[in-house]
Design a protein around this motif. Structure first.
Motif, short mmCIF file in Angstrom:
data_model
loop_
_atom_site.label_atom_id
_atom_site.label_comp_id
_atom_site.label_asym_id
_atom_site.label_seq_id
_atom_site.Cartn_x
_atom_site.Cartn_y
_atom_site.Cartn_z
N ILE A 31 -43.23 2.40 -45.56
CA ILE A 31 -43.52 3.64 -45.18
C ILE A 31 -42.86 4.13 -43.88
CG2 ILE A 31 -45.26 5.88 -44.74
CD1 ILE A 31 -46.91 4.23 -46.79
N HIS A 32 -41.90 4.65 -43.50
CA HIS A 32 -41.02 4.85 -42.45
C HIS A 32 -41.97 5.73 -41.55
CE1 HIS A 32 -38.00 6.53 -39.64
NE2 HIS A 32 -37.19 5.78 -40.30
N PRO A 33 -41.98 5.49 -40.13
CA PRO A 33 -42.71 6.37 -39.02
C PRO A 33 -42.53 7.92 -39.54
CG PRO A 33 -41.00 5.02 -38.08
CD PRO A 33 -41.06 4.54 -39.35
N ALA A 89 -35.60 -6.07 -35.38
CA ALA A 89 -35.80 -4.65 -35.00
C ALA A 89 -34.55 -3.98 -34.96
CB ALA A 89 -36.24 -5.09 -33.45
N HIS A 90 -34.52 -2.66 -35.78
CA HIS A 90 -33.39 -2.17 -36.20
C HIS A 90 -33.12 -0.81 -35.38
CE1 HIS A 90 -32.32 1.50 -38.24
NE2 HIS A 90 -33.34 1.85 -38.54
N ALA A 91 -31.71 -0.75 -35.08
CA ALA A 91 -31.11 0.36 -34.24
C ALA A 91 -31.80 0.17 -32.83
CB ALA A 91 -31.55 1.95 -34.74
N THR A 145 -27.59 -5.03 -43.14
CA THR A 145 -28.95 -5.40 -43.13
C THR A 145 -29.75 -3.90 -43.26
OG1 THR A 145 -29.20 -5.79 -40.81
CG2 THR A 145 -28.89 -7.61 -41.76
N HIS A 146 -28.94 -2.98 -43.01
CA HIS A 146 -29.97 -1.59 -42.93
C HIS A 146 -29.00 -0.60 -43.37
CE1 HIS A 146 -33.69 0.04 -41.53
NE2 HIS A 146 -32.80 1.17 -41.69
N CYS A 147 -28.97 -0.05 -44.75
CA CYS A 147 -28.34 1.09 -45.32
C CYS A 147 -29.26 1.73 -46.20
CB CYS A 147 -27.11 0.63 -45.79
SG CYS A 147 -27.00 -0.55 -47.08
N HIS A 148 -29.23 3.00 -46.05
CA HIS A 148 -30.21 4.09 -47.07
C HIS A 148 -29.19 4.45 -47.96
CE1 HIS A 148 -33.75 3.73 -44.33
NE2 HIS A 148 -32.82 3.98 -43.26
N LEU A 149 -28.87 3.59 -48.93
CA LEU A 149 -27.94 3.95 -50.11
C LEU A 149 -28.48 5.15 -51.07
CD1 LEU A 149 -25.90 0.73 -50.61
CD2 LEU A 149 -24.85 2.80 -49.91
N GLY A 168 -40.40 -2.74 -45.13
CA GLY A 168 -39.65 -2.03 -44.38
C GLY A 168 -39.18 -0.66 -45.07
N GLU A 169 -38.94 0.21 -44.37
CA GLU A 169 -38.69 0.35 -42.95
C GLU A 169 -40.08 1.08 -42.41
OE1 GLU A 169 -35.19 2.88 -41.85
OE2 GLU A 169 -36.00 2.72 -39.77
N ILE A 170 -40.56 0.27 -41.37
CA ILE A 170 -41.84 0.52 -41.00
C ILE A 170 -41.69 0.51 -39.17
CG2 ILE A 170 -43.20 -0.45 -42.93
CD1 ILE A 170 -43.89 -2.99 -40.84
N THR A 172 -25.51 -0.54 -40.72
CA THR A 172 -25.00 0.47 -40.24
C THR A 172 -25.82 1.51 -40.03
OG1 THR A 172 -24.70 0.89 -42.47
CG2 THR A 172 -22.78 -0.03 -41.66
N ASP A 173 -27.00 1.44 -40.79
CA ASP A 173 -28.06 2.49 -40.97
C ASP A 173 -27.46 3.53 -41.64
OD1 ASP A 173 -30.62 3.44 -40.41
OD2 ASP A 173 -30.14 4.26 -38.51
N SER A 174 -26.43 3.43 -42.38
CA SER A 174 -26.03 4.60 -43.30
C SER A 174 -26.95 5.31 -43.90
CB SER A 174 -24.95 3.85 -44.31
OG SER A 174 -24.20 3.21 -43.99
ZN ZN Z 1 -33.24 3.29 -41.40
#
Ligand code: ZN
Length: 290
Positions: free
Chosen positions: A66-68, A162-164, A10-14, A100-102, A212-214
């Motif tokens: 937009i990521h924090p 809510a990730h990581a 559910t979360h990977c920055h490929l 996301g990711e926000i 994974t948050d890869s």
């Molecule tokens: Zn992330």
């Protein structure tokens, strides 16, 4: 039930530079290990089209936001661009599954806190306006994130993740009460990550999704300590294919079978990000081993 035998990252920055042009290879490797779907969140306006095209090419999912950690550089026009993209794609692009990711980050100390809060708040409003779930980053910021979710939600529950997650049990319960599922990344593979392991083990199974948050949050078998790096060993690169082994660790911690964990967390991901359901069908139609 066979269709539930695959995992969802559910979360990977490929699209991250760490993958270079290997993203297709990395994705194929993950598919061989039974990772049926990846969710690729954007981090800033510059990669909105990158994650969209990547998700389309791979029959995966993407989120826009937009990521924090990207808020210092963000311009007001970026929020308008996000609103515009969401309006354009929300109803006719099945691959767009969330905003996301926000979120908020109080670990990194060079951020303009008023600005990251304002940008987060507006993005929550956009998620509501376009009726999309949220994928939130909560590093040292769970209580503040909850405050904004409550303000914008106005009593109505949220869908999302809510990730990581690395907060307290009380904070985890509060996120779950608002409707969110929790992801832990590879952190739960470390013996010494006592708090994360306790949460991942004790929270209700229906509140957990896999991620994974890869290429970040290496599981312990890829992690290189500072001393190892000083001695010339490169930091390991996390990738979606590691999710199988991370899931096996979690199944072991919870004392359930890997199949049971896989089925439950995949179901949870579909509940958190309902538009994923249409992509599961798409994967099956294209003959991928979903
Ligand atoms: Zn992330």
């Amino acid at each position: 039930m066979r269709r539930m035998a695959f995992l969802i990252d559910t979360h990977c920055h490929l699209d991250a530079p760490e993958f270079g042009d290997e993203a297709p290879l990395v994705r194929a490797r993950a598919r061989e290990k039974g990772i049926g779907l990846c969710v690729i969140p954007a981090v800033a306006r510059f990669n909105f089209s990158v994650v969209r095209e990547l998700a389309h090419r791979q029959q995966d999912a993407y989120a826009l936001g937009i990521h924090p950690l990207c808020t210092n550089e963000a311009q007001d026009g970026d929020l308008d661009a996000l609103d515009h993209e969401l309006a354009l794609r929300v109803s006719n692009d099945p691959h767009l599954v969330a905003v996301g990711e926000i979120g908020l980050d109080y670990f990194v100390d060079n951020l303009d806190d008023d600005k990251q809060e304002r940008i987060f708040h507006i993005q929550l409003q956009l998620a509501r306006r376009h009726d999309l779930p949220v994928i939130v980053h909560v590093r040292r910021s769970v209580d503040k994130v909850l405050k904004h979710l409550r303000q914008v939600g106005g009593g109505k529950p949220w869908h999302g993740i809510a990730h990581a997650f690395n907060g307290s049990l009380q904070q985890a319960d509060a996120c779950i009460a608002l409707g969110l599922k929790l992801g832990f990344g590879g952190a739960l593979t470390f013996d010494r990550a006592l708090q994360v392991r306790r949460l991942a083990t004790e929270l209700p199974l229906d509140s957990i999704v896999m991620e994974t948050d890869s290429p970040d949050i290496q599981p312990h078998w890829l992690y290189r300590t500072q001393a190892q790096r000083a001695a010339g060993e490169a930091q390991g690169r996390n990738e979606p294919g590691e999710l199988r082994r991370i899931a096996d660790v979690l199944a072991g911690l919870r004392g359930i079978s890997p199949d049971e964990l896989t089925a439950a967390t995949t179901q949870n991901a579909l509940a958190a990000l309902p538009k994923l359901a249409a992509l599961v069908g798409l994967q099956e139609n294209t003959g991928h081993p979903a």
